[in-house]
Design a protein around this motif. Structure first.
Motif, PDB file in Angstrom:
ATOM      1  N   CYS A 146       0.822  -1.211   0.000  1.00 20.93           N
ATOM      2  CA  CYS A 146       0.000   0.000   0.000  1.00 20.93           C
ATOM      3  C   CYS A 146       0.858   1.263   0.000  1.00 20.93           C
ATOM      4  N   PHE A 147       1.750   1.380   0.964  1.00 22.35           N
ATOM      5  CA  PHE A 147       2.486   2.642   1.135  1.00 22.35           C
ATOM      6  C   PHE A 147       3.567   2.833   0.074  1.00 22.35           C
ATOM      7  N   TYR A 148       4.275   1.775  -0.284  1.00 18.86           N
ATOM      8  CA  TYR A 148       5.262   1.914  -1.350  1.00 18.86           C
ATOM      9  C   TYR A 148       4.578   2.171  -2.693  1.00 18.86           C
ATOM     10  N   GLY A 149       3.392   1.568  -2.878  1.00 17.63           N
ATOM     11  CA  GLY A 149       2.643   1.816  -4.099  1.00 17.63           C
ATOM     12  C   GLY A 149       2.204   3.258  -4.215  1.00 17.63           C
ATOM     13  N   ILE A 150       1.668   3.801  -3.132  1.00 13.46           N
ATOM     14  CA  ILE A 150       1.255   5.206  -3.129  1.00 13.46           C
ATOM     15  C   ILE A 150       2.447   6.119  -3.335  1.00 13.46           C
ATOM     16  N   LYS A 151       3.548   5.789  -2.679  1.00 13.68           N
ATOM     17  CA  LYS A 151       4.762   6.600  -2.820  1.00 13.68           C
ATOM     18  C   LYS A 151       5.240   6.639  -4.266  1.00 13.68           C
ATOM     19  N   ALA A 152       5.163   5.504  -4.957  1.00 14.25           N
ATOM     20  CA  ALA A 152       5.627   5.442  -6.344  1.00 14.25           C
ATOM     21  C   ALA A 152       4.676   6.134  -7.304  1.00 14.25           C
ATOM     22  N   VAL A 153       3.385   6.026  -7.052  1.00 11.83           N
ATOM     23  CA  VAL A 153       2.398   6.529  -8.008  1.00 11.83           C
ATOM     24  C   VAL A 153       2.093   8.011  -7.809  1.00 11.83           C
ATOM     25  N   MET A 154       1.887   8.436  -6.595  1.00 12.21           N
ATOM     26  CA  MET A 154       1.438   9.812  -6.366  1.00 12.21           C
ATOM     27  C   MET A 154       2.230  10.563  -5.299  1.00 12.21           C
ATOM     28  N   GLY A 155       3.170   9.881  -4.679  1.00 15.74           N
ATOM     29  CA  GLY A 155       3.937  10.532  -3.629  1.00 15.74           C
ATOM     30  C   GLY A 155       3.248  10.418  -2.292  1.00 15.74           C
ATOM     31  N   LEU A 156       4.030  10.217  -1.251  1.00 15.31           N
ATOM     32  CA  LEU A 156       3.473  10.008   0.086  1.00 15.31           C
ATOM     33  C   LEU A 156       3.746  11.184   1.015  1.00 15.31           C
ATOM     34  N   ARG A 157       4.826  11.912   0.761  1.00 14.12           N
ATOM     35  CA  ARG A 157       5.275  12.936   1.698  1.00 14.12           C
ATOM     36  C   ARG A 157       5.203  14.326   1.079  1.00 14.12           C
ATOM     37  N   VAL A 158       4.900  15.312   1.923  1.00 15.37           N
ATOM     38  CA  VAL A 158       4.882  16.700   1.464  1.00 15.37           C
ATOM     39  C   VAL A 158       6.316  17.189   1.254  1.00 15.37           C
ATOM     40  N   SER A 159       6.455  18.348   0.618  1.00 15.21           N
ATOM     41  CA  SER A 159       7.775  18.919   0.399  1.00 15.21           C
ATOM     42  C   SER A 159       8.366  19.434   1.705  1.00 15.21           C
ATOM     43  N   GLU A 160       9.679  19.636   1.716  1.00 17.86           N
ATOM     44  CA  GLU A 160      10.336  20.162   2.917  1.00 17.86           C
ATOM     45  C   GLU A 160       9.814  21.547   3.270  1.00 17.86           C
ATOM     46  N   VAL A 161       9.551  22.364   2.259  1.00 14.75           N
ATOM     47  CA  VAL A 161       9.034  23.718   2.507  1.00 14.75           C
ATOM     48  C   VAL A 161       7.666  23.639   3.168  1.00 14.75           C
ATOM     49  N   GLU A 162       6.804  22.779   2.648  1.00 17.51           N
ATOM     50  CA  GLU A 162       5.463  22.644   3.208  1.00 17.51           C
ATOM     51  C   GLU A 162       5.509  22.073   4.617  1.00 17.51           C
ATOM     52  N   GLU A 163       6.404  21.132   4.854  1.00 15.56           N
ATOM     53  CA  GLU A 163       6.541  20.567   6.203  1.00 15.56           C
ATOM     54  C   GLU A 163       6.999  21.629   7.194  1.00 15.56           C
ATOM     55  N   ALA A 164       7.936  22.484   6.761  1.00 14.18           N
ATOM     56  CA  ALA A 164       8.431  23.542   7.649  1.00 14.18           C
ATOM     57  C   ALA A 164       7.353  24.578   7.934  1.00 14.18           C
ATOM     58  N   GLU A 165       6.571  24.927   6.930  1.00 15.45           N
ATOM     59  CA  GLU A 165       5.526  25.940   7.113  1.00 15.45           C
ATOM     60  C   GLU A 165       4.328  25.395   7.877  1.00 15.45           C
ATOM     61  N   GLY A 166       4.121  24.108   7.775  1.00 18.64           N
ATOM     62  CA  GLY A 166       2.960  23.484   8.391  1.00 18.64           C
ATOM     63  C   GLY A 166       1.961  23.050   7.348  1.00 18.64           C
ATOM     64  N   LEU A 167       1.339  21.905   7.566  1.00 21.32           N
ATOM     65  CA  LEU A 167       0.410  21.357   6.586  1.00 21.32           C
ATOM     66  C   LEU A 167      -0.930  22.079   6.567  1.00 21.32           C
ATOM     67  N   ASP A 168      -1.227  22.811   7.625  1.00 23.69           N
ATOM     68  CA  ASP A 168      -2.502  23.523   7.666  1.00 23.69           C
ATOM     69  C   ASP A 168      -2.636  24.481   6.494  1.00 23.69           C
ATOM     70  N   PHE A 169      -1.626  25.288   6.295  1.00 21.25           N
ATOM     71  CA  PHE A 169      -1.687  26.279   5.225  1.00 21.25           C
ATOM     72  C   PHE A 169      -1.430  25.640   3.873  1.00 21.25           C
ATOM     73  N   GLY A 170      -0.408  24.785   3.787  1.00 19.07           N
ATOM     74  CA  GLY A 170      -0.031  24.202   2.507  1.00 19.07           C
ATOM     75  C   GLY A 170      -1.090  23.282   1.934  1.00 19.07           C
ATOM     76  N   GLU A 171      -1.715  22.461   2.760  1.00 22.97           N
ATOM     77  CA  GLU A 171      -2.699  21.495   2.275  1.00 22.97           C
ATOM     78  C   GLU A 171      -4.130  22.034   2.291  1.00 22.97           C
ATOM     79  N   HIS A 172      -4.432  22.921   3.235  1.00 24.40           N
ATOM     80  CA  HIS A 172      -5.825  23.311   3.440  1.00 24.40           C
ATOM     81  C   HIS A 172      -6.077  24.811   3.288  1.00 24.40           C
ATOM     82  N   GLY A 173      -5.009  25.601   3.198  1.00 23.07           N
ATOM     83  CA  GLY A 173      -5.192  27.041   3.077  1.00 23.07           C
ATOM     84  C   GLY A 173      -5.856  27.649   4.293  1.00 23.07           C
TER      85      GLY A 173
END
Length: 479
Positions: free
Chosen positions: A440-467
């Motif tokens: 499941c997880f390796y498949g998702i990672k290969a097809v669409m990516g599993l992790r956010v970017s370093e910039v988004e992780e530093a800023e927080g997922l609230d703003f980057g993913e949800h605005g």
């Protein structure tokens, strides 16, 4: 005792007949048959209300998980955590309705037994499409959903109660993967878990599959629900990798404190309350009131002693009365007692809970320091490790008779048979989750990516993913 039971029976018959109009002036005189029919109808009604109310309590545990996970992570990710808890329940509800319930409890619908049915439900898979022949209609353990027809409540009540359990398994995974997982990827694996991974291993145990036939027992889901969620969390956190800054250059873990322990505490109490639906509700009926009371006391006792044990263990190790360890200790005790709660004494629940409280502290530390896996909320330790412990504990402390229950445990003169069966079940479900989780997880990672970017992780997922932000106007410093 017999006289009291006779009096109770006559009183039930009287009120049942009165409620159904059997004493109306224009009705025939009551008979034993009419009395029994009225009692049966009222029993099903009472059982249905019980099952639904306890299911509501389990559903409310989603709020507890949301608060625990939010409080143990940083403020800049609070909206993301809340949204994940909302969406895994939403997607899980649909996925379990469409296919999961049938895979877990489906057929075969006739008396024939297929070798494949030992591993997966075969009939009635789509949208509860099978016929519900429950004991209330006079047919024991038949119909498409025969494995769950030991309870006479309506099919939709059975489905809803089992559905909230499936959603719980998916929710567990989110905590270990918090603060760095793409939201779209999270939605995909939530569906995968509730539609396929959870129902298939659940079928082995609760759906009349091969583990059930072997003699493996799990009353309310230490393995079926919690270890499945915990082991999938282990794989997900491993594939995802640690949060930025969690480990130094030498691989030593750094603390990344959660932002609000008040939320965590409230969440733990909500979960504690919800567990009184999780465990006693798994009777799925009210016939044995003594059993319901015993399960309730065992559940509360294990949680309480586990919190105390975790608190003192943390004090010995860190020199402080560490709050997060005590809070996770309570959850560890609840997880551990979930499997054996119906088949152990209150004294045994003290031992099971106490060991869980110590174990969760050692596990949290070991997973960070030795495996170098970043689990922000301790989900792997609470649900995976302590779920396994509670399942094995049944093989040690069971006081079952072996008649529609486990055999006596090792410490109750039953030898090692039940313990061996429990160990096989724990290992089998662990292996299933590791393999399917990796796919499941390796498949998702290969097809669409599993992790956010370093910039988004530093800023927080609230703003980057949800605005959006949970705490508007506050400035956050990255750890």
């Amino acid at each position: 005792m017999r006289r009291r039971n006779l009096v109770l029976f006559l009183l039930m018959a009287f009120f049942s007949l009165a409620a159904t109009g059997a004493f109306a002036q224009d009705a025939d005189a009551p008979t034993v048959e009419t009395a029994m029919e009225a009692i049966s109808k009222n029993t099903v009604a009472i059982d249905t209300v019980w099952v639904m109310v306890t299911a509501f309590l389990v559903m409310w545990m989603q709020a507890g998980f949301a608060l625990v996970e939010t409080g143990l992570t940083r403020a800049k990710n609070a909206v993301n955590i809340c949204m994940k808890n909302l969406l895994d329940f939403s997607f899980g509800s649909i996925a379990f309705l469409v296919i999961g319930f049938g895979l877990m409890f489906g057929g075969p619908s006739d008396s024939s037994v297929s070798a494949l049915s030992e591993y997966i439900g075969l009939d009635g898979i789509w949208f509860l499409s099978g016929e519900d022949n429950s004991p209330a209609t006079g047919d024991d353990y038949v119909g498409v959903y025969g494995p769950i027809n030991w309870t006479g409540v309506p099919l939709h009540a059975k489905f809803f109660f089992q559905m909230v359990f499936a959603a719980t398994a998916a929710t567990i995974v989110s905590g270990a993967m918090a603060e760095r997982t793409r939201f779209a990827s999270y939605m995909v694996y939530s569906v995968f878990i509730t539609a396929l991974i959870y129902p298939i291993s659940g079928h082995w145990i609760w759906g009349g599959g091969w583990l059930a036939d072997m003699g493996f027992w799990d009353f309310a889901g230490s393995t079926v629900v919690h270890s499945v969620g915990g082991w999938l969390a282990l794989v997900g956190a491993f594939v995802l990798g640690p949060r930025k800054g969690k480990f130094d250059a030498d691989g030593n873990p750094r603390a990344i404190p959660g932002h609000n322990l008040v939320l965590v505490t409230l969440g733990v109490f909500i979960l504690w309350l919800g567990w009184f639906g999780f465990n006693p509700g798994s009777t799925m009926g009210t016939a044995d009131t003594n059993l319901i009371a015993l399960i309730t006391v065992n559940t509360n006792t294990a949680a309480a002693i586990a919190a105390v044990a975790a608190l003192f263990t943390a004090k010995l190790m860190f020199g402080k009365w560490e709050a997060t360890m005590a809070l996770n200790g309570a959850l560890a005790g609840l997880v551990a007692i979930t499997c054996p709660c119906a088949w152990v004494s209150v004294e045994s629940s003290l031992i099971i809970g106490a060991i869980a409280g110590v174990l969760v502290v050692l596990s949290v530390i070991g997973i960070e320091r030795f495996l170098r896996i970043d689990d922000p909320v301790g989900a792997i330790s609470v649900h995976g490790v302590c779920g396994a412990w509670g399942t094995l504990a049944l093989g040690l402390f069971s006081n079952g008779s072996g008649d529609a229950s486990p055999t006596p445990g090792l410490f109750n003169g039953g030898g090692s048979e039940q313990l061996i069966n429990q160990a096989i079940g724990v290992a089998s479900v662990f292996g299933w989750c590791i393999v399917t989780g990796a796919i499941c997880f390796y498949g998702i990672k290969a097809v669409m990516g599993l992790r956010v970017s370093e910039v988004e992780e530093a800023e927080g997922l609230d703003f980057g993913e949800h605005g959006n932000e949970a705490y508007h106007g506050l400035q956050f410093v990255d750890h």
